[in-house]
Design a protein around this motif. Structure first.
Motif, PDB file in Angstrom:
ATOM      1  N   ALA A 130       0.813  -1.223   0.000  1.00 27.30           N
ATOM      2  CA  ALA A 130       0.000   0.000   0.000  1.00 27.30           C
ATOM      3  C   ALA A 130       0.843   1.268   0.000  1.00 27.30           C
ATOM      4  O   ALA A 130       0.279   2.356  -0.021  1.00 27.30           O
ATOM      5  N   ARG A 131       2.179   1.166   0.064  1.00 25.83           N
ATOM      6  CA  ARG A 131       3.068   2.331   0.175  1.00 25.83           C
ATOM      7  C   ARG A 131       2.705   3.207   1.363  1.00 25.83           C
ATOM      8  O   ARG A 131       2.643   4.427   1.264  1.00 25.83           O
ATOM      9  N   MET A 132       2.417   2.582   2.502  1.00 29.06           N
ATOM     10  CA  MET A 132       1.929   3.366   3.632  1.00 29.06           C
ATOM     11  C   MET A 132       3.039   4.184   4.281  1.00 29.06           C
ATOM     12  O   MET A 132       4.163   3.732   4.395  1.00 29.06           O
ATOM     13  N   CYS A 133       2.704   5.411   4.661  1.00 24.90           N
ATOM     14  CA  CYS A 133       3.642   6.311   5.320  1.00 24.90           C
ATOM     15  C   CYS A 133       2.855   7.453   5.915  1.00 24.90           C
ATOM     16  O   CYS A 133       2.104   8.116   5.195  1.00 24.90           O
ATOM     17  N   PHE A 134       2.976   7.664   7.224  1.00 27.12           N
ATOM     18  CA  PHE A 134       2.189   8.737   7.850  1.00 27.12           C
ATOM     19  C   PHE A 134       2.729  10.109   7.464  1.00 27.12           C
ATOM     20  O   PHE A 134       1.972  11.020   7.128  1.00 27.12           O
ATOM     21  N   ILE A 135       4.071  10.261   7.517  1.00 26.95           N
ATOM     22  CA  ILE A 135       4.678  11.542   7.145  1.00 26.95           C
ATOM     23  C   ILE A 135       4.367  11.841   5.683  1.00 26.95           C
ATOM     24  O   ILE A 135       4.013  12.961   5.307  1.00 26.95           O
ATOM     25  N   GLY A 136       4.471  10.809   4.834  1.00 30.63           N
ATOM     26  CA  GLY A 136       4.164  10.990   3.418  1.00 30.63           C
ATOM     27  C   GLY A 136       2.715  11.414   3.215  1.00 30.63           C
ATOM     28  O   GLY A 136       2.418  12.197   2.309  1.00 30.63           O
ATOM     29  N   GLY A 137       1.824  10.877   4.072  1.00 32.31           N
ATOM     30  CA  GLY A 137       0.425  11.277   3.967  1.00 32.31           C
ATOM     31  C   GLY A 137       0.222  12.747   4.253  1.00 32.31           C
ATOM     32  O   GLY A 137      -0.443  13.465   3.493  1.00 32.31           O
ATOM     33  N   MET A 138       0.835  13.220   5.354  1.00 28.11           N
ATOM     34  CA  MET A 138       0.718  14.655   5.675  1.00 28.11           C
ATOM     35  C   MET A 138       1.351  15.506   4.578  1.00 28.11           C
ATOM     36  O   MET A 138       0.801  16.523   4.166  1.00 28.11           O
ATOM     37  N   ARG A 139       2.524  15.046   4.060  1.00 31.29           N
ATOM     38  CA  ARG A 139       3.231  15.814   3.034  1.00 31.29           C
ATOM     39  C   ARG A 139       2.385  15.899   1.767  1.00 31.29           C
ATOM     40  O   ARG A 139       2.220  16.985   1.203  1.00 31.29           O
ATOM     41  N   PHE A 174       9.424   3.937   9.021  1.00 37.06           N
ATOM     42  CA  PHE A 174       8.852   2.693   8.494  1.00 37.06           C
ATOM     43  C   PHE A 174       8.971   2.620   6.977  1.00 37.06           C
ATOM     44  O   PHE A 174       9.385   1.623   6.399  1.00 37.06           O
ATOM     45  N   ARG A 175       8.635   3.726   6.317  1.00 39.83           N
ATOM     46  CA  ARG A 175       8.715   3.761   4.852  1.00 39.83           C
ATOM     47  C   ARG A 175      10.143   3.576   4.368  1.00 39.83           C
ATOM     48  O   ARG A 175      10.397   2.954   3.333  1.00 39.83           O
ATOM     49  N   GLN A 176      11.107   4.137   5.134  1.00 37.47           N
ATOM     50  CA  GLN A 176      12.511   3.960   4.733  1.00 37.47           C
ATOM     51  C   GLN A 176      12.949   2.510   4.862  1.00 37.47           C
ATOM     52  O   GLN A 176      13.722   2.021   4.029  1.00 37.47           O
ATOM     53  N   HIS A 177      12.439   1.797   5.895  1.00 38.28           N
ATOM     54  CA  HIS A 177      12.767   0.374   5.995  1.00 38.28           C
ATOM     55  C   HIS A 177      12.213  -0.378   4.786  1.00 38.28           C
ATOM     56  O   HIS A 177      12.884  -1.234   4.217  1.00 38.28           O
ATOM     57  N   VAL A 178      10.961  -0.050   4.402  1.00 37.84           N
ATOM     58  CA  VAL A 178      10.359  -0.733   3.262  1.00 37.84           C
ATOM     59  C   VAL A 178      11.144  -0.434   1.995  1.00 37.84           C
ATOM     60  O   VAL A 178      11.413  -1.327   1.189  1.00 37.84           O
ATOM     61  N   MET A 179      11.558   0.841   1.828  1.00 34.37           N
ATOM     62  CA  MET A 179      12.300   1.196   0.614  1.00 34.37           C
ATOM     63  C   MET A 179      13.669   0.527   0.607  1.00 34.37           C
ATOM     64  O   MET A 179      14.166   0.139  -0.445  1.00 34.37           O
ATOM     65  N   ALA A 180      14.295   0.377   1.788  1.00 38.15           N
ATOM     66  CA  ALA A 180      15.572  -0.337   1.844  1.00 38.15           C
ATOM     67  C   ALA A 180      15.390  -1.786   1.403  1.00 38.15           C
ATOM     68  O   ALA A 180      16.227  -2.342   0.692  1.00 38.15           O
ATOM     69  N   ALA A 181      14.268  -2.405   1.802  1.00 41.37           N
ATOM     70  CA  ALA A 181      14.019  -3.783   1.381  1.00 41.37           C
ATOM     71  C   ALA A 181      13.681  -3.866  -0.094  1.00 41.37           C
ATOM     72  O   ALA A 181      13.799  -4.927  -0.695  1.00 41.37           O
ATOM     73  N   GLU A 182      13.250  -2.740  -0.693  1.00 36.74           N
ATOM     74  CA  GLU A 182      12.998  -2.720  -2.132  1.00 36.74           C
ATOM     75  C   GLU A 182      14.270  -2.470  -2.925  1.00 36.74           C
ATOM     76  O   GLU A 182      14.226  -2.477  -4.148  1.00 36.74           O
TER      77      GLU A 182
END
Lengths: 176, 166
Positions: A23-32, A136-144
């Motif tokens: 879902a590309r979830m990210c709280f900071i990204g949501g606010m941004r 959290f999003r950075q961990h997901v992107m590192a795994a990508e």
């Protein structure tokens, strides 16, 4: 039962990582996204997280002793009183005292907790926006396979050591 | 089934409450999902076991972090990396890449990572745990969550300046 919490959080982490990547979830990204282009796809995740976490805590605090302190602004004071008795502090606990976890955890000064929360929250939002996502999003992107995110993670892990060795004693000395 | 961010928020929020209720991820309360705090627990546990001098204060071993992680650290971070890697591999989204914009090159990201960790531990958790604490009805965490929004707003102004150059 020492091994139960690590195993439970490992399983939860795998589920959360999997669906968070889809879902590309990210709280900071949501606010941004909301502030920049008025896109509400990601920020809905923040609101449903708040609502369903509240529902979960409310449902389970009837049946589980682990959530006996659930409305923290009502029951949190008892936790502080118990700890303060061992530390020799005689103060009436205020309902604004936070859940333990910030660097000046057991301090009775309410305004100090609020100042720490404000400075930390502002820095967290600001730097996370520039780095391109919440931890959290950075961990997901590192795994990508994003090399930027992997270097970010190294900085994040070193930051924990730097904080507890150098920053936390300074905050405690000033406010605690 | 296609996952949306709203569904992920609902599932993870509910599971974060359940994991505290039934698997005793306590104390501190509201600790079910937190990236920054669990990273802190993991790193400090490893550091204190490699270099025993690191954790010693006042003559006894004290590992900085949540009391639940004292004997063995919580492994959310490892789980997130594994789960996201599996998801990326299954859906063929895994590939090595570097962000193009100047402030997200690896050397800048190292600095951002360190600053984010220091700010996150100052407020007492990453945005996820701040939201979880707010759902636990902690007023100070609600103030922190509002200030995260303010910080994001100012960050967006800086981003606009960096992108458009004015």
């Amino acid at each position: 039962m020492d091994i139960l919490p690590p195993v439970a959080t490992l399983c939860l982490g795998i589920i959360f990582g999997y669906i968070g990547q889809r879902a590309r979830m990210c709280f900071i990204g949501g606010m941004r996204d909301y502030f920049l282009v008025r896109d509400t796809y990601l920020i809905k995740g923040l609101f449903t997280f708040l609502i369903f976490a509240f529902i979960g805590f409310f449902m389970f605090h009837f049946i589980s002793k682990a959530i006996s302190t659930f409305p923290w602004f009502l029951n949190g004071g008892a936790v502080f009183l118990k700890k303060w008795k061992t530390m020799g502090i005689n103060v009436d606990p205020s309902p604004i005292l936070p859940v333990p976890g910030d660097p000046i955890t057991w301090s009775p000064k309410v305004w100090a907790h609020i100042i720490v929360a404000m400075i930390g929250g502002f820095g967290l939002g600001f730097f996370s926006t520039l780095s391109g996502g919440c931890p959290f999003r950075q961990h997901v992107m590192a795994a990508e396979g994003s090399k930027s995110a992997i270097v970010y993670l190294i900085g994040l892990y070193l930051g924990a050591v730097v904080f507890h060795k150098f920053i936390a004693p300074i905050i405690k000395a000033i406010l605690g | 089934m296609r996952m949306t961010a709203a569904m992920v928020g609902a599932i993870s929020g509910f599971l974060a409450a359940a994991v505290q209720a039934f698997f005793h991820v306590i104390p501190p309360p509201a600790y079910g999902i937190c990236i920054a705090c669990h990273v802190r627990d993991l790193v400090n546990w490893i550091a204190a076991h490699i270099y025993p001098i690191y954790g010693i204060s006042h003559g006894k071993l004290i590992i900085p972090g949540g009391p639940v992680s004292y004997n063995f650290p919580l492994l959310t971070v490892v789980g997130v990396l594994i789960g996201a890697y599996i998801a990326a591999r299954i859906n063929r989204e895994f590939r090595w890449k570097v962000m193009r914009v100047a402030w997200q090159r690896p050397f800048a990201e190292f600095f951002w990572g360190m600053m984010v960790m220091i700010s996150a531990l100052t407020v007492g958790g990453c945005p996820i745990r701040t939201a979880l604490k707010t759902a636990y009805l902690d007023i100070t965490a609600a103030i922190g969550l509002v200030m995260i929004g303010v910080g994001v707003f100012f960050g967006c102004q800086v981003l606009k300046k960096l992108v458009y150059g004015r």
